[in-house]
Motif scaffolding. Sequence first.
Motif, mmCIF file in Angstrom:
data_model
loop_
_atom_site.group_PDB
_atom_site.id
_atom_site.type_symbol
_atom_site.label_atom_id
_atom_site.label_comp_id
_atom_site.label_asym_id
_atom_site.label_seq_id
_atom_site.Cartn_x
_atom_site.Cartn_y
_atom_site.Cartn_z
ATOM 1 N N ILE A 54 -53.569 9.084 -9.459
ATOM 2 C CA ILE A 54 -52.796 9.487 -8.130
ATOM 3 C C ILE A 54 -52.422 8.476 -7.562
ATOM 4 N N ILE A 55 -53.452 7.586 -7.098
ATOM 5 C CA ILE A 55 -53.272 6.833 -6.021
ATOM 6 C C ILE A 55 -52.345 5.130 -6.736
ATOM 7 N N SER A 56 -52.046 5.327 -7.718
ATOM 8 C CA SER A 56 -51.200 3.997 -8.295
ATOM 9 C C SER A 56 -49.780 4.376 -7.454
ATOM 10 N N LEU A 57 -49.085 3.280 -7.387
ATOM 11 C CA LEU A 57 -47.893 3.163 -6.690
ATOM 12 C C LEU A 57 -46.676 3.878 -7.440
ATOM 13 N N ASN A 58 -46.956 3.671 -8.911
ATOM 14 C CA ASN A 58 -46.046 4.245 -9.811
ATOM 15 C C ASN A 58 -46.167 5.779 -9.623
ATOM 16 N N SER A 59 -47.278 6.351 -9.697
ATOM 17 C CA SER A 59 -47.541 7.994 -9.514
ATOM 18 C C SER A 59 -46.868 8.310 -8.349
ATOM 19 N N VAL A 60 -47.291 7.646 -7.404
ATOM 20 C CA VAL A 60 -46.868 8.256 -5.910
ATOM 21 C C VAL A 60 -45.430 8.045 -5.625
ATOM 22 N N LEU A 61 -44.810 7.063 -6.299
ATOM 23 C CA LEU A 61 -43.453 6.865 -6.291
ATOM 24 C C LEU A 61 -42.636 8.223 -6.970
ATOM 25 N N PHE A 62 -43.206 8.435 -8.360
ATOM 26 C CA PHE A 62 -42.508 9.433 -9.209
ATOM 27 C C PHE A 62 -42.658 10.975 -8.499
ATOM 28 N N VAL A 63 -44.092 11.200 -7.860
ATOM 29 C CA VAL A 63 -44.166 12.394 -7.190
ATOM 30 C C VAL A 63 -43.245 12.476 -6.145
ATOM 31 N N GLY A 64 -43.103 11.248 -5.142
ATOM 32 C CA GLY A 64 -41.972 11.470 -4.306
ATOM 33 C C GLY A 64 -40.721 11.816 -4.607
ATOM 34 N N LEU A 65 -40.503 10.919 -5.666
ATOM 35 C CA LEU A 65 -38.938 11.176 -6.175
ATOM 36 C C LEU A 65 -38.603 12.600 -6.361
ATOM 37 N N LEU A 66 -39.695 13.354 -7.014
ATOM 38 C CA LEU A 66 -39.547 14.691 -7.409
ATOM 39 C C LEU A 66 -39.436 15.673 -6.225
ATOM 40 N N SER A 67 -40.216 15.123 -5.150
ATOM 41 C CA SER A 67 -39.990 16.010 -4.024
ATOM 42 C C SER A 67 -38.498 15.604 -3.234
#
Length: 320
Positions: A54-67
């Motif tokens: 979860i702490i990878s940049l791509n994962s955080v950006l994707f989860v943030g994009l969904l929000s």
Amino acid sequence: MYAKALIYKSHTFLIYIVKISIIAISFYFIYSKLALNDSLSLPEFWSVLKSSAIISLNSVLFVGLLSVVNWFLEILKWQNLVNAVKSITLKSAIAQTLGSHTASLFTPNRIGDYGAKALYFPSNLRAKIMGLNGLGNLAQMCVTTFFGSIGLIFFTKAFPINFDFKTLHWSRYLIFGLLCMGLILVVKTYLKPETWILKTKRFLSSISLSLLGKTLLFSTLRYLVFSFQFYFLLQLFNIDLGYLNTMMIISSLYLLASILPSIFIFDVVLKGSIAVYLFSFFNINETIVLSCITLMWLFNTVLPSVLGSYYVMSFKGPKL
């Protein structure tokens, strides 16, 4: 003249204090849920995050994009609803949606959202605005109920849940009965249900099928986005129950959480306890489940409230 200036300054100062109080109380509740959470401490939460992807940049950006997509759909839904009585810009819809979100964090079942949004409009439109807000929330609840009922039916077929009513003490029935009687008395005395029902019928008759259809569409898209976000977080924690099983649990979770009254800021606690119970049937680690719920809360409740605090401070009321 001096007296008028003094009254104006006092009024401005009072409004400023109210704004600061709303933001301070909201942030305090957020802090209390993060720092004083008995179910999941911050060290435990951080430990789980470090051990996952979860702490990878791509994962955080994707989860943030969904929000962002989730809240953008809510903003578009609100703009579409309000345009039925008064045309507003996308910028205004953003301010009203995020500002009212922050202001309603510590109110039971987000009831403060109705009053907060109504304050953006002249007094002659506020009743209609509150009705449109209710329509938007009702549409979201209908979508949640539809998908949740399907998920709960499959869940109870796979895992029969038995309730032992013999363990319920007679006093609980008595308390429940008294509460119902009290509620009926309050509604009958103060809310005048006959007048309220008549006004509701008039309001609903003024709603076009096109507006209702668009509202349901935005609500459905929102549901699909945040439920997929939850599914994606579980995948990051290496929880793979299969898409259908996972969505069965997620839809059941959101249905059960939506029908239980709570203060919106405590939503993370309510959803966490329900999620732990549902996922326990699949022997999923409790800490991982609570971490997913906490992340959903941070991305979809806390971050929008931080942005909304700007709109609370910049609120000036409607131009008369």
